[in-house]
Design a protein around this motif. Structure first.
Motif, mmCIF file in Angstrom:
data_model
loop_
_atom_site.group_PDB
_atom_site.id
_atom_site.type_symbol
_atom_site.label_atom_id
_atom_site.label_comp_id
_atom_site.label_asym_id
_atom_site.label_seq_id
_atom_site.Cartn_x
_atom_site.Cartn_y
_atom_site.Cartn_z
ATOM 1 N N ALA A 1 27.995 -1.461 -10.987
ATOM 2 C CA ALA A 1 28.193 -0.131 -11.574
ATOM 3 C C ALA A 1 26.953 0.729 -11.367
ATOM 4 C CB ALA A 1 28.500 -0.262 -13.063
ATOM 5 N N ARG A 2 25.779 0.121 -11.462
ATOM 6 C CA ARG A 2 24.539 0.854 -11.235
ATOM 7 C C ARG A 2 24.474 1.354 -9.794
ATOM 8 N NH1 ARG A 2 20.067 1.737 -7.999
ATOM 9 N NH2 ARG A 2 18.333 2.470 -9.279
ATOM 10 N N SER A 3 24.882 0.525 -8.839
ATOM 11 C CA SER A 3 24.867 0.919 -7.430
ATOM 12 C C SER A 3 25.829 2.075 -7.172
ATOM 13 C CB SER A 3 25.235 -0.273 -6.538
ATOM 14 O OG SER A 3 24.266 -1.308 -6.654
ATOM 15 N N ARG A 4 27.007 2.035 -7.780
ATOM 16 C CA ARG A 4 27.974 3.123 -7.609
ATOM 17 C C ARG A 4 27.431 4.427 -8.191
ATOM 18 N NH1 ARG A 4 31.571 -1.117 -8.726
ATOM 19 N NH2 ARG A 4 31.675 -0.616 -10.959
ATOM 20 N N LEU A 5 26.799 4.326 -9.350
ATOM 21 C CA LEU A 5 26.259 5.517 -9.987
ATOM 22 C C LEU A 5 25.121 6.112 -9.161
ATOM 23 C CD1 LEU A 5 26.162 7.440 -12.394
ATOM 24 C CD2 LEU A 5 24.680 5.797 -13.573
ATOM 25 N N ALA A 6 24.223 5.261 -8.675
ATOM 26 C CA ALA A 6 23.064 5.745 -7.921
ATOM 27 C C ALA A 6 23.466 6.369 -6.585
ATOM 28 C CB ALA A 6 22.082 4.600 -7.686
ATOM 29 N N ALA A 7 24.603 5.964 -6.037
ATOM 30 C CA ALA A 7 25.025 6.452 -4.724
ATOM 31 C C ALA A 7 25.740 7.793 -4.767
ATOM 32 C CB ALA A 7 25.934 5.417 -4.060
ATOM 33 N N LEU A 8 26.067 8.273 -5.953
ATOM 34 C CA LEU A 8 26.828 9.521 -6.059
ATOM 35 C C LEU A 8 25.942 10.726 -5.747
ATOM 36 C CD1 LEU A 8 28.834 8.803 -9.332
ATOM 37 C CD2 LEU A 8 29.735 8.874 -7.007
ATOM 38 N N PRO A 9 26.418 11.640 -4.895
ATOM 39 C CA PRO A 9 25.637 12.851 -4.608
ATOM 40 C C PRO A 9 25.693 13.822 -5.772
ATOM 41 C CG PRO A 9 27.750 12.952 -3.487
ATOM 42 C CD PRO A 9 27.680 11.585 -4.122
ATOM 43 N N ALA A 10 24.648 14.599 -5.916
ATOM 44 C CA ALA A 10 24.616 15.604 -6.989
ATOM 45 C C ALA A 10 25.686 16.648 -6.736
ATOM 46 C CB ALA A 10 23.238 16.252 -7.057
ATOM 47 N N PRO A 11 26.398 17.067 -7.764
ATOM 48 C CA PRO A 11 27.453 18.072 -7.571
ATOM 49 C C PRO A 11 26.857 19.440 -7.254
ATOM 50 C CG PRO A 11 27.132 17.655 -9.906
ATOM 51 C CD PRO A 11 26.277 16.653 -9.174
ATOM 52 N N GLU A 12 27.679 20.272 -6.659
ATOM 53 C CA GLU A 12 27.254 21.626 -6.323
ATOM 54 C C GLU A 12 26.898 22.385 -7.608
ATOM 55 O OE1 GLU A 12 28.990 25.593 -4.003
ATOM 56 O OE2 GLU A 12 30.154 23.736 -4.090
ATOM 57 N N GLY A 13 25.769 23.035 -7.575
ATOM 58 C CA GLY A 13 25.342 23.808 -8.731
ATOM 59 C C GLY A 13 24.445 23.048 -9.682
ATOM 60 N N PHE A 14 24.222 21.755 -9.454
ATOM 61 C CA PHE A 14 23.394 20.973 -10.383
ATOM 62 C C PHE A 14 21.951 21.476 -10.378
ATOM 63 C CE2 PHE A 14 20.668 17.368 -11.511
ATOM 64 C CZ PHE A 14 21.227 17.002 -12.724
ATOM 65 N N LYS A 15 21.432 21.789 -9.192
ATOM 66 C CA LYS A 15 20.051 22.266 -9.098
ATOM 67 C C LYS A 15 19.872 23.573 -9.865
ATOM 68 C CE LYS A 15 16.427 23.380 -5.750
ATOM 69 N NZ LYS A 15 16.084 23.498 -4.306
ATOM 70 N N LYS A 16 20.821 24.484 -9.726
ATOM 71 C CA LYS A 16 20.741 25.750 -10.457
ATOM 72 C C LYS A 16 20.858 25.508 -11.959
ATOM 73 C CE LYS A 16 22.400 28.905 -6.882
ATOM 74 N NZ LYS A 16 23.423 29.933 -6.520
ATOM 75 N N GLY A 17 21.657 24.529 -12.329
ATOM 76 C CA GLY A 17 21.782 24.193 -13.740
ATOM 77 C C GLY A 17 20.463 23.699 -14.319
ATOM 78 N N VAL A 18 19.734 22.904 -13.542
ATOM 79 C CA VAL A 18 18.428 22.421 -13.988
ATOM 80 C C VAL A 18 17.451 23.583 -14.138
ATOM 81 C CG1 VAL A 18 16.443 21.008 -13.340
ATOM 82 C CG2 VAL A 18 18.757 20.131 -12.989
#
Length: 214
Positions: free
Chosen positions: A145-162
């Motif tokens: 489960a950790r490997s699946r979570l770590a492999a997910l790309p950041a969604p569009e707009g996440f950087k702007k949200g930060v």
């Protein structure tokens, strides 16, 4: 034969001369389009009783308008999934965590399976799978489960949200991607310890240490 046909036309009074234009067709009246507009924000602010039980309010305002059946069904779906199910999920998740903190891993695992049924996004699904693996004492499943979570790309707009978060809360640590990865790594690092300890910040990686690392 010609005389007979002409006679029929005279009696019926319905024949037009060949050189006369055919009468114009009656105009077709356009059906009125139903006004199915509503204030979505106002609807989402209602509690369940006001939204569903008020016979003169809530979804019934829209539902009583002929032609707005589909829009009303969509509104109920949004209220149910975005508010009612969300509130239920939050309560189940908190109960799961407290069952785990009390050492009731079997009950916590059952709740984790229920919580998984509400997980709509890949990152939350992987996170809840990790929680289930911890309570089910499945270390390999936790690592997967950790490997699946770590492999997910950041969604569009996440950087702007930060960036928006930092502008509004400059003294708070910003969100990082993947969300809850540090929690899962804490569960891995302290797998043999009680959940109340494994979930704590003491078991999670130090973000400052990771930032300082070459």
């Amino acid at each position: 034969m010609r005389t007979f046909v002409v006679g029929l036309c005279f009696v019926a009074s319905g024949c037009a001369h060949a050189d006369e234009p055919a009468p114009a067709a009656a105009p077709v009246r356009a059906e009125a389009v139903a006004d199915c507009s509503y204030d979505f924000s106002e609807m989402m602010r209602l509690d369940f009783e006001a939204f569903d039980q008020d016979l003169e309010g809530g979804w019934r305002i829209l539902g009583s308008t002929p032609g707005c059946e589909a829009e009303t069904a969509d509104l109920i779906h949004k209220f149910r999934t975005m508010k009612v199910d969300g509130q239920r999920l939050s309560l189940m998740h908190h109960e799961m965590q407290l069952r785990g903190a009390a050492g009731q891993y079997g009950a916590a695992a059952d709740l984790a399976r229920d919580v998984l049924g509400f997980a709509l996004s890949p990152e939350m699904q992987a996170y809840h799978e990790a929680e289930l693996a911890f309570f089910a004492r499945d270390y390999d499943g936790l690592l997967a489960a950790r490997s699946r979570l770590a492999a997910l790309p950041a969604p569009e707009g996440f950087k702007k949200g930060v960036e928006h978060f930092l502008a509004n809360y400059p003294d708070q640590p910003p969100p990082v991607w993947p969300v809850n990865l540090d929690v899962v790594e804490g569960l891995i690092a302290c797998f043999e310890k009680p959940y109340s300890e494994a979930y704590s910040f003491a078991c999670r990686p130090d973000p400052q240490a990771e930032t300082a690392a070459p």
